[in-house]
Design a protein around this motif. Structure first.
Motif, short mmCIF file in Angstrom:
data_model
loop_
_atom_site.label_atom_id
_atom_site.label_comp_id
_atom_site.label_asym_id
_atom_site.label_seq_id
_atom_site.Cartn_x
_atom_site.Cartn_y
_atom_site.Cartn_z
N ASN A 43 32.62 44.25 42.95
CA ASN A 43 33.54 45.23 43.51
C ASN A 43 33.43 46.54 42.74
N ALA A 70 38.04 44.63 38.00
CA ALA A 70 38.35 44.20 39.37
C ALA A 70 38.01 42.73 39.56
N ALA A 71 36.91 42.29 38.96
CA ALA A 71 36.52 40.88 39.07
C ALA A 71 37.53 39.97 38.37
N GLU A 74 40.52 39.71 40.64
CA GLU A 74 40.22 38.83 41.77
C GLU A 74 40.25 37.37 41.35
N TRP A 75 39.71 37.06 40.17
CA TRP A 75 39.73 35.69 39.66
C TRP A 75 41.17 35.23 39.44
N ASN A 77 43.84 36.47 40.84
CA ASN A 77 44.47 36.35 42.17
C ASN A 77 44.20 34.97 42.76
N GLY A 78 42.96 34.52 42.70
CA GLY A 78 42.59 33.22 43.24
C GLY A 78 43.34 32.08 42.56
N HIS A 103 44.26 45.89 42.12
CA HIS A 103 43.76 44.71 42.83
C HIS A 103 44.72 43.52 42.78
N TYR A 104 45.90 43.67 42.16
CA TYR A 104 46.83 42.55 42.06
C TYR A 104 47.27 42.09 43.45
N HIS A 105 47.21 40.79 43.69
CA HIS A 105 47.76 40.18 44.89
C HIS A 105 49.24 39.92 44.63
#
Length: 135
Positions: A43, A70-71, A74-75, A77-78, A103-105
């Motif tokens: 990303n 960002a990675a 994303e990790w 977040n998952g 990028h926080y969910h």
């Protein structure tokens, strides 16, 4: 800062990501490493935005570092979406933390109990625990 027993602590800088857990008490954290995930930095969206005008002019904005942040987000977040995370404190250098926040969910945001914007991801876990205590 309060760090509940069994809370996770993400230690992040532009190149490194370590996930630790508090095995100590609320006001006396004792961190142990849980994981050092291998991340795929795909990303590069930070390059599209005007991320940091001063950084662009001086050449100090490193897209690899921002893609790593960002990675990490994303990790995390998952893990949060899968219910594997629980409470978490994120300790990251200011530039990485700023990119991660983009990028926080919402599931990660609901797990987040604190952030520390310091470049101490490469310090010993005892030093990180002390920084959490002082925050």
């Amino acid at each position: 800062m309060k760090c509940p027993h069994k809370a996770h602590v993400a230690l992040v800088d532009g190149e490194r990501f370590v996930l630790a857990r508090n095995e100590g008490q609320l006001f006396e954290p004792k961190l142990s490493v849980v994981a050092t995930p291998e991340l795929e930095t795909t990303n590069y969206s930070a390059g599209v935005r005007d991320q940091d005008d001063a950084g662009r002019r001086s050449g100090s904005s490193d897209l690899e570092e921002l893609a790593h942040a960002a990675a990490v987000a994303e990790w995390l977040n998952g893990q949060a979406i899968d219910g594997k995370l629980g409470e978490i404190i994120i300790v990251a250098d200011p530039k990485s933390l700023g990119e991660m926040r983009r990028h926080y969910h919402k599931e990660l945001q609901s797990c987040l109990i604190g952030e520390i914007d310091k470049a101490i991801a490469n310090e010993k876990l005892e030093a990180v625990a002390q920084a959490i205590e002082r925050a």
